[in-house]
Design a protein around this motif. Structure first.
Motif, short mmCIF file in Angstrom:
data_model
loop_
_atom_site.label_atom_id
_atom_site.label_comp_id
_atom_site.label_asym_id
_atom_site.label_seq_id
_atom_site.Cartn_x
_atom_site.Cartn_y
_atom_site.Cartn_z
N CYS A 168 0.84 -1.29 0.05
CA CYS A 168 -0.10 -0.08 0.01
C CYS A 168 0.96 1.32 -0.14
CB CYS A 168 -0.95 0.15 1.27
SG CYS A 168 -2.36 -0.98 1.09
N CYS A 175 -4.68 4.39 3.78
CA CYS A 175 -4.80 3.17 4.61
C CYS A 175 -6.39 3.17 4.83
CB CYS A 175 -4.09 3.24 5.98
SG CYS A 175 -4.54 1.78 7.10
N VAL A 176 -6.94 2.21 4.42
CA VAL A 176 -8.54 1.91 4.71
C VAL A 176 -8.98 1.86 5.75
CG1 VAL A 176 -8.70 1.00 2.10
CG2 VAL A 176 -8.41 -0.49 4.17
N CYS A 184 -9.28 -4.67 8.05
CA CYS A 184 -8.18 -5.03 6.86
C CYS A 184 -7.06 -5.93 7.46
CB CYS A 184 -7.74 -3.81 6.50
SG CYS A 184 -6.28 -4.20 5.11
N PRO A 198 -6.91 -3.02 -1.12
CA PRO A 198 -7.01 -1.88 -0.83
C PRO A 198 -7.02 -0.65 -1.87
CG PRO A 198 -5.51 -3.06 0.58
CD PRO A 198 -5.88 -3.85 -0.63
N GLY A 203 -11.02 -3.72 2.26
CA GLY A 203 -9.94 -4.26 3.17
C GLY A 203 -9.24 -5.59 2.59
#
Length: 249
Positions: A168, A175-176, A184, A198, A203
């Motif tokens: 990511c 960041c989800v 996630c 993501p 997640g």
């Protein structure tokens, strides 16, 4: 020097990882110029007997016949690579490890007495030594090509031993879990998918299994804070890699 031979075999699985081999497309043509494909029923009915220089095995051990077959393949293979969640962790079918197979069979089949199966679904490495485990459900084709070219060149594959979180960061994704509160598994999941979910604001589902030394105990409170019940937490870990060490408990 003889052209090295490549064999691809399937045990209990959906064939998805073998399809990833075929999905290599242009790279597969180049690879075919470097090796002689001696056994790959997903691609050709022409087969050659072993021994093989490099053997890829998809699928888990779910029957006594599987267990005997993998011992034979190990004996016939100079390099044995387990590919995919089934071959490296027992796969989705390892959900049987937490239940009663006889009870399942009695519900699903009209004649369960015809079914010959083991009580568990286990990884290839639980039965024979493997030279490498390539994770994923399914595997990533770029990682597969790295593994194949590495063994053909006589070197160790160079693959990341980190989490999906690092992928990511490399993609510049927000960041989800932190930004959206979305549950996630990225912090404890082995890298390899390129942070696919993501990237679409979903997640991570843990398709690539646990990273080295995953801190699951630290993540679970974060999943609960994001709204997951204890049952949801159990289910999210009991999917593609249910029997993986570090997640199965």
């Amino acid at each position: 020097m003889d052209t090295p031979t490549l064999a691809v075999f399937k045990l209990a699985s959906c064939d998805g990882c073998q399809l990833t081999v075929l999905d290599c497309e242009d790279e597969l043509l180049a690879l075919a110029g470097r090796v002689r494909i001696a056994h790959f029923l997903e691609a050709t009915s022409a087969v050659e007997p072993g021994p093989y220089d490099v053997t890829l095995v998809e699928g888990s051990i779910t029957t006594a016949a599987d267990a005997e077959r993998i011992r034979q393949l190990r004996a016939e293979s100079k390099v044995l690579v387990a590919i995919g969640a089934c071959a490296t962790a027992g796969g989705i079918q390892a959900l049987r490890n937490f239940g009663d197979v006889a009870e399942f069979a009695s519900v699903v089949y009209a004649r369960p007495d015809y079914i010959e199966t083991l009580a568990t679904s286990t990884a290839v490495a639980d039965h024979v030594p493997v030279d490498f485990e390539l994770r994923g459900c399914p595997i990533d084709k770029h990682q597969l090509l790295e593994v194949l070219t590495a063994f053909l060149a006589g070197r160790k594959p160079d693959l990341p031993d980190t989490s999906v979180c690092t992928e990511c960061k490399r993609r510049g994704l927000t960041c989800v879990m932190v930004a959206d509160g979305t549950p996630c598994l990225g912090p404890v999941t082995h890298a390899g998918c390129g942070a696919l979910c993501p990237a679409y604001r979903r997640g991570c589902f843990g398709c690539f299994g646990p990273m080295t030394k995953p801190n699951v105990a630290a993540l679970i409170p974060r999943l609960r804070a994001a709204g997951m019940s204890d049952g949801d937490v159990d289910r999210v870990f009991h999917t593609f890699n249910a029997a993986s060490a570090g997640w199965s408990s």
